[in-house]
Write an enzyme that holds these catalytic residues in place. Structure first.
Site, PDB file in Angstrom:
ATOM      1  N   ARG A 147      -2.537  -4.669   7.324  1.00 51.71           N
ATOM      2  CA  ARG A 147      -1.561  -5.004   7.139  1.00 51.71           C
ATOM      3  C   ARG A 147      -0.520  -5.140   8.071  1.00 51.71           C
ATOM      4  NH1 ARG A 147      -1.412  -4.165   1.417  1.00 51.71           N
ATOM      5  NH2 ARG A 147      -2.635  -2.428   0.774  1.00 51.71           N
ATOM      6  N   HIS A 172     -10.735  -1.864   6.748  1.00 50.84           N
ATOM      7  CA  HIS A 172      -9.730  -0.927   6.607  1.00 50.84           C
ATOM      8  C   HIS A 172      -9.422  -0.077   7.916  1.00 50.84           C
ATOM      9  CE1 HIS A 172      -7.385   2.209   4.548  1.00 50.84           C
ATOM     10  NE2 HIS A 172      -6.747   1.134   4.176  1.00 50.84           N
ATOM     11  N   ARG A 228      -1.810  14.046  -0.419  1.00 48.71           N
ATOM     12  CA  ARG A 228      -0.464  13.517  -1.005  1.00 48.71           C
ATOM     13  C   ARG A 228      -0.576  12.919  -2.304  1.00 48.71           C
ATOM     14  NH1 ARG A 228       1.192   8.243  -1.216  1.00 48.71           N
ATOM     15  NH2 ARG A 228      -0.421   7.527   0.464  1.00 48.71           N
ATOM     16  N   HIS A 269       0.436  10.113   5.480  1.00 44.30           N
ATOM     17  CA  HIS A 269      -0.321   9.164   5.456  1.00 44.30           C
ATOM     18  C   HIS A 269      -1.524   9.386   6.139  1.00 44.30           C
ATOM     19  CE1 HIS A 269      -1.893   4.723   6.103  1.00 44.30           C
ATOM     20  NE2 HIS A 269      -1.730   4.965   4.579  1.00 44.30           N
ATOM     21  N   ARG A 309      -4.528  -5.816  -0.575  1.00 48.66           N
ATOM     22  CA  ARG A 309      -3.724  -5.896  -1.860  1.00 48.66           C
ATOM     23  C   ARG A 309      -2.397  -6.193  -1.557  1.00 48.66           C
ATOM     24  NH1 ARG A 309      -5.412  -1.501  -5.595  1.00 48.66           N
ATOM     25  NH2 ARG A 309      -7.252  -2.857  -6.177  1.00 48.66           N
TER      26      ARG A 309
END
Length: 715
Positions: A403, A463, A592, A620, A433
């Protein structure tokens, strides 16, 4: 697969198509684990969003931060219904109704989601109407309904309607000549009932609230009116000659998950583009309506949309509180958390000259551990790639992109490098996505600039977060590598907490070079010295290290396991942690979001603690620490402990040097300190917030403590 102390030798083969067995076959583990040892992942996700909701109820938070969390809660729930609920319904419709690891059938999970979803959405609306909205009003920020507007404001809004709104509206009638219109996902709509004064016939029409226009219309002095109210007040102008009897706001959520049959697709890019076109027409999975809706109008919507009664959520208006993001942008610093400016990492900063950092030179001297957003992304990772693009001694740049932002300086740097004649390889994951179309656009732009572009791998999502620069240094050809836990996205890097490693370590450079060859070519066998790589060695590598801690504990040596991740779902890994707990090894999990592990169960997990921290930044990063009898080993990377990450994605974990491992270990220490504000996961799957001490004083905010430390002068 052969495991070495330094790393793992793996053979790249097609991804795992069958789940690994949950039970361990080792003779050491004779006792079967209880069947009810897993929490349901979907209900655990709802529990995560409940923790977000609890932040909106916290009076100690600045008011506009509470509004922001209201918007985040709503946005999270939208995506949950679009993807997870839609997936459950699809599996049920196709007959793939297998029992989940939690023991629940899809229908039982779905019923639990509907029940908890109704409770949470009502609670969300109550917080807005009874806490946040009145508090905003006390501070001079008002969200009005039409009937509360002054006459002067109504005149001004009527003028705006005729000039800016009316020209883009398209009322759609429903009658024998006009079928019920398609209602796009997440669009806000007005269901309108009009009557023909001549015939007395009542008719139904739908008016879509234009998403391109500002949702909350500013009428001045920080007073706002929902756009749908402005439209509703002028329906007579859309239906001249008709009597407007009633109008009601509604909103539909649709299945927007993609299904690309990659193995049958001659061209993955074209297959994905076709599926993106179909996404808009997915079946509905939720219908939100205002509580005041007429029962006959609701019956019509339910029938025409094909939703079940349980999928109808009646709420007080206004619907779709994701629009509260617009309030967060108001110039009211007194109602926000103090502004935070990331610093340049101290290992990169030139204190004497304050000039832009020479990242490549710093990397040649020593490894650099980055911690975003506290460390600036622009003066570290972005500067690294921009400097490499402009450096005449740089021969090649290789980069993964999962991304990135709409105006990405990362992509600009890659294009500049290609323009300068450097070899540039970009692994663009076009199946990311909700970023599919953006990534397709970036891929084509990079191709046009002369970059070599690979659209991920068939059957796997790429990823991992990798950058590699090859430079012809005076002494030798050297690889400069960045490995991160977060995306190459300058905007989210200011909001997401992530780690990154900048290094010229020869073993890491060799590992990453070989992995890029796997991603871009036909390389099938690679030895990794300091990496664990999914889909082949992360699960097995972590489990082997968990079992090594068990052996250390049994031999009387020090043993401990600590994990920080976004989600913990993988049954084989959880079972390995249960076995470690049964053996007496202390296990700490900082998660998280989703956690399917049950902590504190006697005889199973009484040595496991699970904590969660939510705040102004989204936690994250992923980190995995193993004590190894006082010689800790720390890994960071892109992988969460979920099936999709471990079986269907290319993920990377990198082992850190001791000094950097201690930095992350100290952060984990703080997260599990009793004086730090956290949520504690209970055995039954509920989360309990611990944010005050026995005297009612607030506990330490971990993120704010890191902010304060980042502002302190270097010593």
């Amino acid at each position: 697969m052969t495991v070495h102390e330094q790393g793992t030798e793996v053979t790249f083969t097609p991804p795992v198509t069958t789940p690994l067995p949950i039970e361990t076959d080792s003779e050491e583990y004779d006792e079967p684990l209880p069947a009810d040892r897993f929490l349901d992942r979907e209900l655990s996700w709802l529990a995560f969003n409940q923790r977000v909701l609890e932040l909106t109820e916290d009076p100690d938070l600045p008011l506009l931060e509470r509004a922001r969390f209201l918007a985040i809660f709503a946005s999270n729930l939208d995506e949950f219904f679009m993807v997870r609920v839609a997936g459950l319904k699809r599996r049920m419709a196709t007959g793939i109704a297998v029992r989940a690891a939690s023991g629940l059938m899809p229908r039982e999970v779905l019923e639990g989601i509907w029940r908890r979803g109704h409770e949470l959405m009502q609670r969300h609306a109550d917080v807005f109407h009874h806490q946040v909205r009145p508090a905003l009003q006390e501070q001079g920020i008002e969200l009005l309904r039409w009937e509360s507007c002054s006459e002067e404001e109504r005149v001004r809004l009527s003028s705006l309607f005729r000039d800016k709104v009316f020209p883009v509206l398209t009322p759609l009638a429903v009658d024998p000549a006009h079928p019920f219109p398609y209602i796009s996902g997440l669009s806000l709509n007005l269901a309108v009932v009009v009557r023909n004064p001549t015939t007395g016939t009542e008719l139904f029409a739908r008016v879509k609230v234009p998403p391109i226009l500002q949702r909350f219309v500013d009428v001045g002095e920080q007073r706002f009116v929902p756009l749908e109210d402005v439209i509703a007040a002028h329906l007579e102008e859309l239906f001249p000659g008709m009597e407007v009897l009633q109008h009601h706001t509604f909103r539909v959520t649709r299945n927007e998950d993609l299904e690309v049959e990659e193995d049958d697709a001659e061209n993955l890019l074209q297959a994905l583009e076709r599926e993106l076109m179909r996404r808009r027409f997915g079946p509905p999975v939720r219908l939100e309506v205002e509580q005041s809706i007429d029962p006959h109008v609701l019956e019509l919507l339910v029938r025409e949309l094909g939703v079940q009664e349980a999928e109808v959520f009646g709420l007080p208006g206004p619907l779709d509180l994701t629009a509260l993001w617009s309030f967060v942008g108001l110039a009211r610093d007194d109602l926000k958390a103090p502004a935070f400016l990331p610093r340049t990492n101290r290992d990169l900063a030139d204190v004497e000259t304050a000039s832009p950092p020479d990242v490549l030179e710093a990397m040649r001297d020593h490894d650099v551990l980055l911690h975003h957003p506290y460390d600036s992304f622009s003066t570290s990772v972005q500067r690294f790639l921009e400097q490499a693009a402009a450096d005449p001694k740089v021969l090649a740049i290789k980069q993964t992109l999962y991304r990135t932002s709409g105006d990405s300086p990362i992509v600009d740097a890659l294009i500049a490098a290609a323009d300068a004649g450097k070899q540039v390889l970009a692994i663009v994951e076009i199946k990311a996505r909700f970023d599919e179309q953006a990534n397709i656009d970036w891929a084509r732009m990079l191709e046009q600039a002369g970059c070599h572009v690979v659209y991920g791998l068939v059957g796997l999502k790429t990823h991992c977060k990798l950058s590699m620069v090859v430079r012809d240094d005076p002494d030798k050809l050297r690889r400069y590598v960045h490995i991160g836990t977060g995306n190459y996205h300058p905007k989210t890097a200011r909001l997401y907490e992530d780690y990154g490693l900048l290094t010229t370590d020869a073993d890491v450079g060799d590992d990453v070079a070989r992995l890029f060859n796997v991603l871009s070519g036909y390389s099938m066998e690679t030895e990794f010295q300091r990496l664990l790589v999914a889909p082949h060695s992360i699960r097995s590598g972590l489990i082997q290290r968990i079992e090594a801690e068990v052996e250390n504990h049994r031999a009387g040596r020090n043993a401990r396991i600590r994990i920080k991740c976004n989600s913990l779902v993988d049954e084989a890994t959880i079972d390995s942690l249960y076995r470690a707990s049964q053996a007496g090894v202390p296990v700490d999990v900082w998660v998280r979001g989703i956690c399917a592990l049950r902590p504190g169960v006697p005889g199973l997990s009484e040595n496991i603690r699970v904590r969660s921290i939510l705040g102004r930044f989204l936690e994250h990063s992923r980190a995995f620490e193993f004590d190894r009898d006082g010689d800790p080993q720390m890994w960071i990377g892109s992988a969460d402990l979920m099936h999709r990450n471990l079986d269907r994605r290319v993920e990377v974990l990198v082992r850190l040097r001791s000094a950097h491992a201690r930095v992350i270990a100290s952060s984990i220490d703080l997260a599990f300190d009793p004086g730090t504000s956290t949520w504690h996961l209970l055995e039954d799957g509920n989360w309990e917030r611990h944010d005050r001490d026995e005297d009612g004083r607030p506990l330490l905010d971990l993120q704010e403590s890191v902010v304060a430390a980042s502002r302190a002068p270097a010593t």
